[in-house]
Motif scaffolding. Sequence first.
Motif, PDB file in Angstrom:
ATOM      1  N   ARG A   1       0.815  -1.220   0.000  1.00 20.78           N
ATOM      2  CA  ARG A   1       0.000   0.000   0.000  1.00 20.78           C
ATOM      3  C   ARG A   1       0.849   1.271   0.000  1.00 20.78           C
ATOM      4  NH1 ARG A   1      -5.315  -1.311   1.018  1.00 20.78           N
ATOM      5  NH2 ARG A   1      -5.662  -3.389   1.903  1.00 20.78           N
ATOM      6  N   VAL A   2       2.090   1.174   0.453  1.00 18.22           N
ATOM      7  CA  VAL A   2       2.963   2.351   0.509  1.00 18.22           C
ATOM      8  C   VAL A   2       4.109   2.243  -0.496  1.00 18.22           C
ATOM      9  CG1 VAL A   2       2.360   2.870   2.891  1.00 18.22           C
ATOM     10  CG2 VAL A   2       4.280   1.352   2.448  1.00 18.22           C
ATOM     11  N   ASP A   3       3.965   1.348  -1.458  1.00 20.28           N
ATOM     12  CA  ASP A   3       4.949   1.163  -2.523  1.00 20.28           C
ATOM     13  C   ASP A   3       4.350   1.718  -3.814  1.00 20.28           C
ATOM     14  OD1 ASP A   3       6.624   0.321  -4.538  1.00 20.28           O
ATOM     15  OD2 ASP A   3       6.754  -1.762  -3.843  1.00 20.28           O
ATOM     16  N   PRO A   4       4.894   2.799  -4.364  1.00 21.50           N
ATOM     17  CA  PRO A   4       4.313   3.405  -5.572  1.00 21.50           C
ATOM     18  C   PRO A   4       4.185   2.444  -6.740  1.00 21.50           C
ATOM     19  CG  PRO A   4       5.973   4.856  -4.612  1.00 21.50           C
ATOM     20  CD  PRO A   4       6.068   3.551  -3.878  1.00 21.50           C
ATOM     21  N   ARG A   5       5.059   1.442  -6.803  1.00 21.38           N
ATOM     22  CA  ARG A   5       4.994   0.493  -7.918  1.00 21.38           C
ATOM     23  C   ARG A   5       3.724  -0.348  -7.855  1.00 21.38           C
ATOM     24  NH1 ARG A   5      10.581  -2.305  -6.636  1.00 21.38           N
ATOM     25  NH2 ARG A   5       9.571  -2.081  -4.593  1.00 21.38           N
ATOM     26  N   GLN A   6       3.227  -0.596  -6.650  1.00 18.79           N
ATOM     27  CA  GLN A   6       2.043  -1.436  -6.491  1.00 18.79           C
ATOM     28  C   GLN A   6       0.793  -0.642  -6.100  1.00 18.79           C
ATOM     29  OE1 GLN A   6       2.722  -5.426  -4.663  1.00 18.79           O
ATOM     30  NE2 GLN A   6       4.640  -4.507  -3.959  1.00 18.79           N
ATOM     31  N   ALA A   7       0.977   0.475  -5.400  1.00 17.69           N
ATOM     32  CA  ALA A   7      -0.162   1.260  -4.924  1.00 17.69           C
ATOM     33  C   ALA A   7      -0.554   2.367  -5.879  1.00 17.69           C
ATOM     34  CB  ALA A   7       0.147   1.862  -3.555  1.00 17.69           C
ATOM     35  N   GLY A   8       0.377   2.774  -6.755  1.00 20.52           N
ATOM     36  CA  GLY A   8       0.078   3.846  -7.678  1.00 20.52           C
ATOM     37  C   GLY A   8       0.534   5.197  -7.159  1.00 20.52           C
ATOM     38  N   PRO A   9      -0.059   6.282  -7.648  1.00 15.17           N
ATOM     39  CA  PRO A   9       0.430   7.631  -7.337  1.00 15.17           C
ATOM     40  C   PRO A   9       0.052   8.139  -5.960  1.00 15.17           C
ATOM     41  CG  PRO A   9      -1.482   7.761  -8.757  1.00 15.17           C
ATOM     42  CD  PRO A   9      -1.155   6.305  -8.633  1.00 15.17           C
ATOM     43  N   SER A  10      -0.792   7.395  -5.224  1.00 16.08           N
ATOM     44  CA  SER A  10      -1.183   7.865  -3.898  1.00 16.08           C
ATOM     45  C   SER A  10      -1.405   6.680  -2.978  1.00 16.08           C
ATOM     46  CB  SER A  10      -2.477   8.693  -3.964  1.00 16.08           C
ATOM     47  OG  SER A  10      -3.612   7.838  -3.987  1.00 16.08           O
ATOM     48  N   TYR A  11      -1.424   6.968  -1.671  1.00 14.86           N
ATOM     49  CA  TYR A  11      -1.809   5.947  -0.703  1.00 14.86           C
ATOM     50  C   TYR A  11      -3.222   6.238  -0.210  1.00 14.86           C
ATOM     51  CZ  TYR A  11      -2.053   3.599   3.853  1.00 14.86           C
ATOM     52  OH  TYR A  11      -2.477   2.884   4.942  1.00 14.86           O
ATOM     53  N   VAL A  12      -3.363   7.169   0.766  1.00 11.59           N
ATOM     54  CA  VAL A  12      -4.673   7.311   1.405  1.00 11.59           C
ATOM     55  C   VAL A  12      -5.723   7.980   0.519  1.00 11.59           C
ATOM     56  CG1 VAL A  12      -3.796   7.230   3.766  1.00 11.59           C
ATOM     57  CG2 VAL A  12      -3.961   9.438   2.605  1.00 11.59           C
ATOM     58  N   LEU A  13      -5.321   8.815  -0.427  1.00 15.79           N
ATOM     59  CA  LEU A  13      -6.323   9.425  -1.315  1.00 15.79           C
ATOM     60  C   LEU A  13      -7.098   8.348  -2.056  1.00 15.79           C
ATOM     61  CD1 LEU A  13      -4.164  12.370  -2.692  1.00 15.79           C
ATOM     62  CD2 LEU A  13      -6.320  12.628  -1.441  1.00 15.79           C
ATOM     63  N   GLY A  14      -6.379   7.381  -2.622  1.00  8.93           N
ATOM     64  CA  GLY A  14      -7.039   6.319  -3.360  1.00  8.93           C
ATOM     65  C   GLY A  14      -7.569   5.210  -2.480  1.00  8.93           C
ATOM     66  N   ASP A  15      -6.877   4.947  -1.373  1.00  9.55           N
ATOM     67  CA  ASP A  15      -7.231   3.805  -0.528  1.00  9.55           C
ATOM     68  C   ASP A  15      -8.465   4.078   0.313  1.00  9.55           C
ATOM     69  OD1 ASP A  15      -6.494   1.112   0.294  1.00  9.55           O
ATOM     70  OD2 ASP A  15      -6.059   1.990   2.249  1.00  9.55           O
ATOM     71  N   VAL A  16      -8.558   5.278   0.884  1.00  9.55           N
ATOM     72  CA  VAL A  16      -9.699   5.575   1.751  1.00  9.55           C
ATOM     73  C   VAL A  16     -10.495   6.801   1.304  1.00  9.55           C
ATOM     74  CG1 VAL A  16      -8.683   4.435   3.757  1.00  9.55           C
ATOM     75  CG2 VAL A  16      -8.253   6.881   3.413  1.00  9.55           C
ATOM     76  N   GLY A  17      -9.851   7.797   0.731  1.00 10.06           N
ATOM     77  CA  GLY A  17     -10.541   9.045   0.400  1.00 10.06           C
ATOM     78  C   GLY A  17     -11.655   8.895  -0.608  1.00 10.06           C
ATOM     79  N   THR A  18     -11.506   7.955  -1.540  1.00  9.53           N
ATOM     80  CA  THR A  18     -12.529   7.798  -2.574  1.00  9.53           C
ATOM     81  C   THR A  18     -13.815   7.172  -2.028  1.00  9.53           C
ATOM     82  OG1 THR A  18     -11.481   5.708  -3.226  1.00  9.53           O
ATOM     83  CG2 THR A  18     -10.916   7.679  -4.506  1.00  9.53           C
ATOM     84  N   HIS A  19     -13.760   6.541  -0.850  1.00 11.07           N
ATOM     85  CA  HIS A  19     -14.972   5.943  -0.280  1.00 11.07           C
ATOM     86  C   HIS A  19     -16.023   7.005   0.071  1.00 11.07           C
ATOM     87  CE1 HIS A  19     -14.325   1.604   0.037  1.00 11.07           C
ATOM     88  NE2 HIS A  19     -13.042   1.877   0.197  1.00 11.07           N
ATOM     89  N   PRO A  20     -15.712   7.992   0.948  1.00 11.43           N
ATOM     90  CA  PRO A  20     -16.725   9.017   1.221  1.00 11.43           C
ATOM     91  C   PRO A  20     -17.024   9.875  -0.003  1.00 11.43           C
ATOM     92  CG  PRO A  20     -14.646   9.602   2.271  1.00 11.43           C
ATOM     93  CD  PRO A  20     -14.500   8.192   1.771  1.00 11.43           C
ATOM     94  N   LEU A  21     -16.052  10.012  -0.899  1.00 12.23           N
ATOM     95  CA  LEU A  21     -16.308  10.764  -2.124  1.00 12.23           C
ATOM     96  C   LEU A  21     -17.440  10.116  -2.904  1.00 12.23           C
ATOM     97  CD1 LEU A  21     -15.058  13.176  -3.845  1.00 12.23           C
ATOM     98  CD2 LEU A  21     -14.054  11.360  -5.235  1.00 12.23           C
TER      99      LEU A  21
ATOM    100  N   PRO B   1       7.277   8.991  -1.697  1.00 13.49           N
ATOM    101  CA  PRO B   1       6.428  10.142  -2.018  1.00 13.49           C
ATOM    102  C   PRO B   1       4.931   9.920  -1.787  1.00 13.49           C
ATOM    103  CG  PRO B   1       6.891   8.951  -4.017  1.00 13.49           C
ATOM    104  CD  PRO B   1       7.648   8.245  -2.921  1.00 13.49           C
ATOM    105  N   LEU B   2       4.523   8.737  -1.315  1.00 12.35           N
ATOM    106  CA  LEU B   2       3.104   8.510  -1.057  1.00 12.35           C
ATOM    107  C   LEU B   2       2.704   9.120   0.271  1.00 12.35           C
ATOM    108  CD1 LEU B   2       2.503   4.873  -2.314  1.00 12.35           C
ATOM    109  CD2 LEU B   2       2.539   7.020  -3.587  1.00 12.35           C
ATOM    110  N   GLU B   3       1.488   9.649   0.320  1.00 12.38           N
ATOM    111  CA  GLU B   3       0.988  10.342   1.496  1.00 12.38           C
ATOM    112  C   GLU B   3       0.274   9.378   2.440  1.00 12.38           C
ATOM    113  OE1 GLU B   3      -2.468   9.526  -0.776  1.00 12.38           O
ATOM    114  OE2 GLU B   3      -0.555  10.383  -1.442  1.00 12.38           O
TER     115      GLU B   3
END
Length: 389
Positions: A191-211, A239-241
Motif C-alpha cells: 500500500r505504501v509502494d508506488p509500484r504497487q499502490a500507484g500515485p497515492s496511498y490514502v487518497l485512493g485507498d480511503v478518500g474515494t470511499h466518502p467521495l 512520495p506517497l501520502e
Amino acid sequence: MINGSKSLAHPIRWAMVGGGEHSQIGYIHRSAALRDRNFELVAAALDIDPDRGRAFGEQLGIDPSRCYADYLSLFELEAQRPDGIQAVSIATPNGTHYAITRAALEAGLHVVCEKPLCFTLEEAETLRTLAKSRGRIVGLTYGYAGHQLIEQARSMIAAQELGEIRMVHMQFAHGFHSAPVESQNPATQWRVDPRQAGPSYVLGDVGTHPLYLCEVMLPDLKIKRLMCSRQSFIASRAPLEDNAYTLMEYEGGAMGMVWSSAVNAGSMHGQKIRVIGSRASLEWWDERPNQLTFEVQGQPAQTLERGMGYLHAGALVDDRIGGGHPEGLFEAWSNLYRRFALAMDAADRGDSEALAALRFPDIDAGVEGVRWVERCVESANQDSAWVAY
C-alpha cells in the motif's frame, strides 16, 4: 425487505482473482456474493502461490481442476468450458487491477473490482470504452454505498429537506498506520509502494470511499476545481501520502472537503459524511451505520434509525431484518453484490430498462475515483494549487 427469495433464474457462474486464505477482503467478497444465491463460486486463481491457492480453493469447495495458477489461465480455460464463468471479482493489489480488468473484459466477463480501478485516467477511460463496447458490467466495491441510510440521505436531499446545499464535509481517517507498521506487515507494504499502490496511498485507498457516498447522496453536485495538500508523516512512505486534505469547489458555489488519513491516532475507522444545507444538516458515520443524524436549525436534533417505517421507501427496500437489530458492512456489501448480479443479468438479456433502474458503483464511478486522485496529486505536486477538475 430482502428475504432470501431468488432474484435470478440461475446464479451467475463466478470466479475470484486474489482474495486468498489470509485475505480479509476476500472473505467479505465471498460472503456478500454468496449470501443471496445470486452468484456461485465455481473457479478461482486465489493466490500468487498456485499450490497455496489450490489448497484453499478446495477448502472453499471449488473443483481442484478449476483452481488456476493465474488469471490468464483462469480466463482462457474457463472460456473453453460450456459451463465457464460469467463474472469475476478482483481482490488483488492496486497495481494489477488494470491488466486483470482489461483481460476479463476482453474475455467477455463481467467484473467486480476493488478500488482504485487503475492508476491513470487514460487507463480508466480505456476500460470504460471496452466495457461499454462489450456490454459488460464493471462494479466497484465502495461497500457502504449499499447501506440503507445512504439511500435515506439521498431521498431527503432530493426532497429539499436540507434546503440549498452549501457544504459537504467528508472524511475517512483511521489511525492504524500511525506507526510504520509496514515494516512488520507484508499486507501493508504494497500500500505504501508506488509500484504497487500507484500515485497515492490514502487518497485512493480511503478518500474515494466518502467521495462516492457524496456522489450517491448528491448526484447533481459536480466538482469544478480542487486543491490538495498531502503529507507523509511516516517519512519512509514518501512520495506517497499517509494524510491529505482536499478542498473542492462545486459548480453552483457549494464547497466540499475530504480528509483522507491513516495516521489519525486512536481512530478506529473514521469514515463520516456531513451534508450542510441552508436549513438543515445530516451526518452519517460508518461506525454507527444504523443511525442518521438530522439537524434542523432551531429544532432539537433527530436520530433516524434504520428499518423504521418513517424512512423514505427507497431506504427500506434493502432491509434484511427489522428495525432495532444492527446491520453493517456485510449487509451493505451483500446489497451491492445483489445489485451487481441484477445488472449483469439485465446486461446479458439486453434489458436496458432494468439496467437503467439500478444504481450501483459502476465503471463511471471507477473513472471518477481515478480522476479525483489524479487531480489531487496534480494539485499537491504544485504546492496545493487550485486545479480544474
